[in-house]
Design an enzyme around this catalytic site. Structure first.
Site: not given
Length: 437
Positions: A68, A276, A317-318, A342, A344-345
């Site tokens: 989010e 995750r 974050g990587e 996700n 779309l990444e």
């Protein structure tokens, strides 16, 4: 009057149950704290035990966790760029979400944990920060929080709103209360027409629904991506690479089985493994080593070594840059009934994708990617492994999927502009300040 009295009684009953369960929240924090030490910290924020004078903010953005926060990032960046006079507050619930906020914006904006949905805690939180506008990401329909905003004249929005058919059925248990909660929201920026229709079924006024599209399409490709991929390849050479991303505990043994099968076909194959949740980092290292593989870790080794069969991405974050390092990506949360993560990444950075069948949180995105030829969906772990193997052997197919995924992301952009237009009436010029009611 009847409706107000009904709402009062429904909230009272809901809140009474929460107060009875309050000791369980302490147990939860302790239990999670043994796995993620961040849960042992900042308990006062979770119960809104604030000290000192109130701190008025103009815009409050609530994002539960990492996903989010990433979805909110384009909105936050646009607010900071176009309305630098506004005081922003971002709340999360998880330590990983908090870490992501700090990684993106450091101390340049205010950040705390959101309180539990207890009426006292919510009241103290809203009275302490006195936000002018509340922007809630995706599907956080907390009754005391949103009805508390309504009672104080704080205009609330749900951004990037999604509501699966499964979630809609789940809310039926609290239907009389949830209808009032949803009706209290000023505008709902829905990810799709279907999401908007389900919010109407839940109790939203049709005129409150705005089809903004999915903010995740406005994803930014990380700066320095090409340099990181080049550095990765300096260490890996021409070895084939696949990534198992956002995996959950029940998927871990399946990932090991898939990698064992793939190694029989591609002996020099490297798997990048990104669980995750941070509390699983050490566990997957142990699991991979128990199989006899040499395992590297991003946090200690930096880059894969020549003998590594598995490289664990145990940093935050990587993930998106490391998607770009792989020929094929498996996106987890899809071989068990999590609902997927996700998609779309990897599409945005041009990586062919495979998932399992459990995608109820990303039905529309998965449909569009699959129809574009950018995604393959296996019915089980065996099919997923077979699909990954076929893609590793087919460079032309991978290139086609990568191109179609990038094109779909590019065509899907625009949700940010539509979202900012929806918010415009509450984002006044610096000389006026935000609209307050």
């Amino acid at each position: 009057m009847r409706r107000d009295l009904t709402e009062t009684w429904l909230r009272a009953l809901y809140s009474a149950v929460l107060y009875v369960l309050t000791p369980a929240t302490v147990y939860h924090l302790i239990w999670r704290g043994f796995r993620v030490p961040g849960y042992f910290q900042r308990w006062g924020e979770r119960y809104a035990a604030w000290r000192g004078a109130p701190h008025q903010v103009d815009v409050w953005v609530h994002a539960v966790s990492v996903g989010e926060v990433n979805a909110a990032a384009p909105v936050v960046d646009a607010l900071r760029r176009d309305h630098p006079h506004l005081q922003l507050l971002i709340t999360t619930i998880t330590p990983t979400g908090s870490d992501r906020v700090r990684a993106l914006w450091g101390d340049s904006l205010l950040h705390v944990y959101a309180p539990y949905d207890l009426p006292g805690a919510v009241g103290r939180f809203l009275d302490h920060f006195r936000p002018g506008v509340a922007l809630v990401m995706e599907t956080e329909l907390w009754p005391n929080l949103l009805l508390g905003c309504k009672a104080r004249g704080i205009r609330s929005y749900i951004l990037n709103a999604r509501l699966s058919a499964r979630s809609l059925r789940g809310y039926r248990v609290l239907a009389p209360l949830i209808r009032r909660v949803v009706a209290s929201v000023h505008r709902i920026g829905a990810q799709s027409v279907a999401d908007g229709e389900r919010f109407v079924q839940l109790g939203a006024a049709p005129e409150a629904i705005v089809d903004t599209g999915n903010l995740k399409f406005d994803i930014a490709v990380p700066a320095g991506l090409e340099a990181l991929v080049a550095q990765f390849r300096q260490h890996v050479g021409s070895r084939p690479v696949w990534i198992a991303a956002s995996t959950h505990p029940d998927e871990e043994a399946l990932v090991v089985e898939i990698h064992q099968r793939l190694l029989a076909r591609f002996p020099d194959l490297l798997m990048v493994w990104a669980p995750r949740h941070p509390e699983r980092f050490g566990r997957v290292v142990e699991l991979a080593r128990s199989t006899g593989w040499q395992v590297g870790r991003r946090s200690s080794a930096g880059w894969p070594q020549a003998g590594d069969a598995v490289f664990v991405l145990d940093t935050l974050g990587e993930l998106m840059p490391f998607y770009a390092c792989a020929e094929v990506a498996f996106v987890g949360g899809s071989l068990q009934a999590i609902g997927g993560h996700n998609l779309l990444e990897p599409a945005a950075v041009g990586t062919a994708m495979v998932t399992g069948p459990h995608l109820h949180n990303f039905v529309e995105i998965a449909r569009r990617l699959r129809e574009a030829g950018a995604l393959e969906i296996g019915r089980n772990a065996e099919e997923v492994g077979t699909m990954i193997q076929a893609l590793l052997a087919d460079r032309a197919r991978r290139a086609h999927m990568a191109a179609e995924g990038r094109l779909l992301v590019e065509r899907g952009r625009g949700a940010l502009a539509r979202t900012m237009a929806m918010l415009a009436q509450d984002l006044r010029p610096a000389t006026q300040g935000p609209a307050r009611r």
